[in-house]
Design a protein around this motif. Sequence first.
Motif, short mmCIF file in Angstrom:
data_model
loop_
_atom_site.label_atom_id
_atom_site.label_comp_id
_atom_site.label_asym_id
_atom_site.label_seq_id
_atom_site.Cartn_x
_atom_site.Cartn_y
_atom_site.Cartn_z
N UNK A 26 -69.51 82.48 23.67
CA UNK A 26 -69.99 82.53 22.50
C UNK A 26 -70.27 84.19 22.31
N UNK A 27 -70.01 84.93 23.35
CA UNK A 27 -70.47 86.25 23.15
C UNK A 27 -70.34 86.91 21.85
N UNK A 28 -69.32 86.67 21.01
CA UNK A 28 -69.22 87.28 19.66
C UNK A 28 -69.62 86.80 18.66
N UNK A 29 -70.36 85.57 18.75
CA UNK A 29 -70.80 84.72 17.64
C UNK A 29 -72.05 84.41 17.82
N UNK A 30 -73.09 85.33 18.34
CA UNK A 30 -74.76 84.91 18.50
C UNK A 30 -75.15 84.81 17.03
N UNK A 31 -75.73 83.49 17.00
CA UNK A 31 -76.35 83.10 15.52
C UNK A 31 -77.78 83.77 15.54
N UNK A 80 -72.10 76.63 34.74
CA UNK A 80 -71.62 75.31 34.10
C UNK A 80 -72.57 75.10 32.96
N UNK A 81 -73.55 75.91 32.51
CA UNK A 81 -74.20 75.63 31.40
C UNK A 81 -73.19 75.68 30.02
N UNK A 82 -73.49 74.60 29.20
CA UNK A 82 -72.72 74.61 28.26
C UNK A 82 -73.21 74.56 26.89
N UNK A 83 -74.79 73.93 26.89
CA UNK A 83 -75.35 73.90 25.78
C UNK A 83 -76.82 74.13 26.10
N UNK A 84 -77.68 75.01 25.09
CA UNK A 84 -78.89 75.39 25.28
C UNK A 84 -79.60 74.92 23.99
N UNK A 85 -80.77 74.07 24.13
CA UNK A 85 -81.55 73.85 22.97
C UNK A 85 -82.80 74.50 22.84
N UNK A 110 -75.81 77.68 21.30
CA UNK A 110 -77.11 77.77 21.63
C UNK A 110 -77.85 78.17 20.13
N UNK A 111 -78.89 77.43 19.94
CA UNK A 111 -79.39 77.59 18.42
C UNK A 111 -80.35 78.87 18.61
N UNK A 112 -80.77 79.74 17.78
CA UNK A 112 -81.49 80.71 17.78
C UNK A 112 -82.57 80.39 16.78
N UNK A 113 -83.83 79.91 17.10
CA UNK A 113 -84.90 79.59 16.21
C UNK A 113 -85.22 80.85 15.20
#
Length: 181
Positions: free
Chosen positions: A128-133, A82-87, A109-112
């Motif tokens: 978001x598997x194909x769009x890892x920032x 159920x995890x939708x967002x990770x900060x 998910x934001x990658x610092x």
Amino acid sequence: VIRACDSAFSSANELLNLDISSAYQLDYNAVSGCKSLKSVKLSERLIEIPSSCFQSCTSLESIDIPKGVKAINSSAFYACESLVSVTLQEGLEKIDDSAFSICQRLKSINIPSTVTEVGWNIIGNTAIYNSLPLENGVRYLDGSGGMGVILATIILAEAALKSGHSAVQSQSYGPEARGGM
């Protein structure tokens, strides 16, 4: 709570909210399998999220990783469906293998920019598997065949070389790369 030891809250299925903001350390599997857990408040004093710490907390919807955390270890949030967002905060340096894999609803998910190590399959089977920032500065990218890792490392190596940096890339097509001998 100053330390959540191995399996301290593991499989506590009635647990809905967990405030461990005073804990300076979490251990392997500390909160794993808490099927009803929806929210967690973590301590600013944490240095790492250990392996499998929140694995299979299937109702967890979001997580804010505190600024002091330097590493999210393997499978830390694996199968948090159920995890939708990770900060994530600046200062994080490493996201290890399968850290957020099988978080099927993960949309954000934001990658610092401080992350320099990204393990294998960190967001496999997510929305978001194909769009890892990934930001500049990632020095280590790992994976196995079929995931585009070889192509990604070639592209990143070429970009590094063009910007005056050094790069090393290796690959294997032998049977050992496919689990054979």
